[in-house]
Scaffold this motif. Structure first.
Motif, short mmCIF file in Angstrom:
data_model
loop_
_atom_site.label_atom_id
_atom_site.label_comp_id
_atom_site.label_asym_id
_atom_site.label_seq_id
_atom_site.Cartn_x
_atom_site.Cartn_y
_atom_site.Cartn_z
N PRO A 142 0.89 -1.27 0.07
CA PRO A 142 -0.20 0.14 -0.01
C PRO A 142 0.94 1.13 0.14
CG PRO A 142 -0.73 -1.53 1.78
CD PRO A 142 0.57 -1.82 1.08
N LEU A 145 -2.22 4.64 3.91
CA LEU A 145 -3.34 4.16 4.99
C LEU A 145 -4.38 3.71 4.61
CD1 LEU A 145 -1.98 6.16 8.15
CD2 LEU A 145 -1.39 3.72 7.59
N VAL A 148 -3.59 0.50 2.75
CA VAL A 148 -3.67 -0.53 4.15
C VAL A 148 -4.91 -1.26 4.38
CG1 VAL A 148 -3.13 -1.09 6.61
CG2 VAL A 148 -1.54 0.30 5.03
N ALA A 151 -6.15 -3.48 1.46
CA ALA A 151 -5.43 -4.78 1.47
C ALA A 151 -6.00 -5.72 2.82
CB ALA A 151 -3.95 -4.63 1.75
N VAL B 155 1.00 -5.99 6.79
CA VAL B 155 0.71 -4.96 5.59
C VAL B 155 0.96 -3.33 6.19
CG1 VAL B 155 -0.93 -3.84 4.53
CG2 VAL B 155 -0.86 -6.42 4.59
N LEU B 156 0.89 -3.28 7.31
CA LEU B 156 1.18 -1.94 7.94
C LEU B 156 2.66 -1.94 8.08
CD1 LEU B 156 -1.03 -1.90 11.18
CD2 LEU B 156 -0.98 -0.23 9.46
N TYR B 159 3.94 -0.90 4.48
CA TYR B 159 3.65 0.44 4.22
C TYR B 159 4.40 1.32 4.90
CZ TYR B 159 1.70 5.08 5.05
OH TYR B 159 1.68 6.48 5.31
N ASP B 162 7.91 1.09 3.08
CA ASP B 162 7.99 1.62 1.53
C ASP B 162 7.95 3.40 1.70
OD1 ASP B 162 8.23 -0.73 0.34
OD2 ASP B 162 5.91 -0.90 0.02
#
Lengths: 256, 256
Positions: A142, A145, A148, A151, B155-156, B159, B162
């Protein structure tokens, strides 16, 4: 689909595209966040997806759900996406499996994979001759947020499918614009989704036979860094539009 | 790592294994959910990861974080994992990037991929001669809402890596038991993680040079459906234990 179809977030742009194309195809029940300017042509309810009682009432008796509701802003705050997108989606899924809903179509987003668009890859990846292609089997990356939260909605769908057997189709929606592709915006042209193709892919997601899918929802643009192969194969998606067929607002290549 | 290392959820079993093995290796700052029975040998704070002011204070001045805090129960309710695991992890990440923390080690879980253990695959996949192997590149398939929350934590991490460049290592922790592997429990033997190997993999995650990783944290068991190849390659993980070397509580194969 003989039972009613619940469309959450029906007041947004994706909802507009779907209802533009499929108003007569299904018996719709709309869930709207706020009172509409015009009286809808369909049954509707007004309220919030985090309101459990409302969600239960909205889901009662439907055979399928297209879940678009949530904070749609890429720059949305964590608190907002946590509540509206993550918690809201879980509440809809929970009600859906309790109700025995057969199909759940989830509006995921290109923002779930936005961080693949690195400085090294752009702007080349937005161009026709570039070979970079995401196909939906990659782990999410992502770019914000909001992404996020999208996802996470996909992961929730995986859980509810695996545990309760509900069919789940996640559509990573590209750049939806009405009439013509974005102008002077390579990225938006590469992930353009026309209104008719948007309606069509959602119809296929309601009609096709599948278990759990993650597909990209874009038109058949010459420029492309999202593969539509899986959408074609799993859903029978057959897009009719292509951003390369437009010069600004004008369509310059006739339908074949 | 010269700066202090923050260990959240330090009062749990993973925290115990880490402190058992690495008490002297780092300057620890512990974040505990509730007051400890015995006075810790390290600096500590007591409170909740959803308490933003506390989180800011806990993160201040640390060079790395091992984030274990959260509701650890596989059967935890959605409301609990939404708040403690999902929201709590976001708050720690947000504070970490504001503070310029270099490394973030996240306790993910086998439950993020628990739904791969289908009726068709089990119990065969728990056995030595079965070839089914997950390697961390697969999309999550949580078997419960706790697993959804752990996949969301990953996933957090993607993020925050990245977007802010913080190094992130997600360790999908197997079945951690002290002294010997689970008895009469094939699944637990296949994903056993010994206390020493648990401390070692977390040390490697603090020391190794990487960008973003998802690895499995299990010992080098003969039975195995999680690959430890990536942990070996990316972290230099070199596990010393193997559930096959035990007969019940007794170790029967000497260290080589």
């Amino acid at each position: 689909m003989d039972d009613p179809v619940l469309l959450t977030g029906a007041g947004g742009r994706v909802g507009e595209a779907i209802l533009d194309g499929l108003a007569e195809e299904y018996e719709w029940r709309l869930l709207l966040h706020s009172p509409p300017d015009e009286e809808p042509d369909h049954e509707y309810m007004i309220g919030d997806v985090t309101d459990e009682a409302l969600v239960r009432a909205a889901v009662e008796g439907v055979g399928a759900i297209i879940h678009l509701a949530g904070d749609p802003r890429p720059e949305a705050s964590w608190d907002s996406v946590l509540e509206n997108n993550i918690d809201g989606t879980q509440k809809i899924y929970e009600a859906a499996v309790d109700e025995g809903v057969e199909k759940f179509v989830y509006a995921s987003s290109n923002h779930a994979v936005g961080a693949f668009e690195t400085d090294q890859r752009t702007p080349e990846m937005y161009r026709e001759d570039d070979e970079f292609l995401l196909d939906g089997t990659e782990l999410p990356r992502p770019g914000n947020l909001y992404g996020v939260s999208k996802a996470t909605g996909e992961v929730l769908g995986r859980y509810y499918h695996d545990t309760y057997g509900i069919d789940v189709c996640n559509i990573r929606i590209g750049n939806l614009t009405k009439g013509h592709p974005p102008i002077d915006y390579e990225r938006g042209q590469a992930m353009w989704l026309s209104y008719p193709d948007c309606a069509h892919i959602h119809q296929r997601a309601l009609e096709a036979d599948y278990d759990f899918e993650i597909v990209y929802g874009i038109s058949d643009n010459d420029r492309k860094y999202y593969s539509i192969k899986r959408a074609r194969e799993a859903l029978g998606y057959d897009p009719q539009d292509n951003s390369a067929h437009f010069d600004g607002e004008e369509k310059v290549v006739p339908d074949s």
